[in-house]
Design an enzyme around this catalytic site. Sequence first.
Site, PDB file in Angstrom:
ATOM      1  CB  SER A  39      -0.939   0.012   1.213  1.00 20.07           C
ATOM      2  OG  SER A  39      -0.203   0.148   2.402  1.00 20.07           O
ATOM      3  CE  LYS A  56      -3.356   1.979   3.531  1.00 14.24           C
ATOM      4  NZ  LYS A  56      -2.984   0.803   4.319  1.00 14.24           N
TER       5      LYS A  56
END
Lengths: 190, 190
Positions: free
Chosen positions: A112, A149
């Site tokens: 990610s 993230k």
Amino acid sequence: MNTEQLLSKIRKFFRTNKRLPSYQEIATLCGFASKNAAFKLTQKLIDEGFLEKDQTGKLVPKRLFALLPNTGIVKAGFPSAATEELNDLVSIDEYLITKPESTFMLTVSGDSMIDEGICPGDIVLVERGRTAKNDEIVVACVDGEWTLKYYQKKGGKVWLKAANKNYRPIYPKETLEVAGVVTSVIRKYN
Amino acid sequence: MNTEQLLSKIRKFFRTNKRLPSYQEIATLCGFASKNAAFKLTQKLIDEGFLEKDQTGKLVPKRLFALLPNTGIVKAGFPSAATEELNDLVSIDEYLITKPESTFMLTVSGDSMIDEGICPGDIVLVERGRTAKNDEIVVACVDGEWTLKYYQKKGGKVWLKAANKNYRPIYPKETLEVAGVVTSVIRKYN
DNA sequence: TAGTATAGTGAACGAATGTTCACCAGTCAA
DNA sequence: TTGACTGGTGAACATTCGTTCACTATACTA
């Protein structure tokens, strides 16, 4: 024997013995017959700021831990054997970790953050207990699941953003707990 | 006082003093009145393999250098304060650098390796004098210019490949000299 | 030529080093 | 109750430690 040679010898000793030598050992290292010669020469190194002393008089390593010469930009020329003897040596540990007591490392799974250059298998160093700023990379727990993230906050609302177009932003339904901020990334080949 | 507590205390001492304590210091560290108590207890640590001794009897740090707890995969749970006291501590220096005498570091410029997750500003550790294998990342000098690329060799012919579609393979017109193989990548934020 | 740094020798100091030995108080099992 | 084990005390040892002082030889400078 000058201070530069001595420093090099002390570093070599430190590298193999994982501690700094005594004055006696420095003397033998330099081929001196007297401890005092080592003492005086070392004192110069201390005056020049390359070394430090304990309260007990023992030598303390300053910046000569891992001993890697840092040699500028790739394109701007190239390190020869000569430049290695420079004093710009750096410990990776010291370079990366400013707060060892609140830093831990984590192995990355998932892609990610791949557009940020953080790949699966990479190791990230995470500093705990730091308040995250916008666009900083955080390790967070959203609704019970841990992820890596970008931290996003606007108008009191907090969400997470991936560095991969295939992932959508994550808006926490219930809880979002930031465990720490990523301070560095490490990748080791083979 | 058990060995686990002692190890923790010794690590703390090492972290602040950058050297291992003497038995006297261990004694005060543990609140012992006698050096011998420290001596015996430390001997256990050595027997258990957590510590080593010099020929001179001085303690030698084994794997407790930078002292970062390595705590598995991100998704596989999360490090609590408890797991920190584990013995799986790792020095980044020791982890990354196996041959300190032939390793140097370089700051990356250019985005030719960006699909490999190597970004401009990253630091790469390069091991000199290793023969490169196919698809390994090398620091090489092609026709007088230094670059960071994948090493490619087929049928005696050698060329370089970028990790970026916008770059074409580099076929050396005259010389191609490999300075070293990239063993790890380091990125530090802010 | 005389004078002064510089670089190293050699001896000495008290304190701290690693190590050993004898000893003691508690705890646990037989 | 006895005996062994554990965890610690305290003293002693030869050695090494950091540090200081007086001294010498060489090199440079005025």
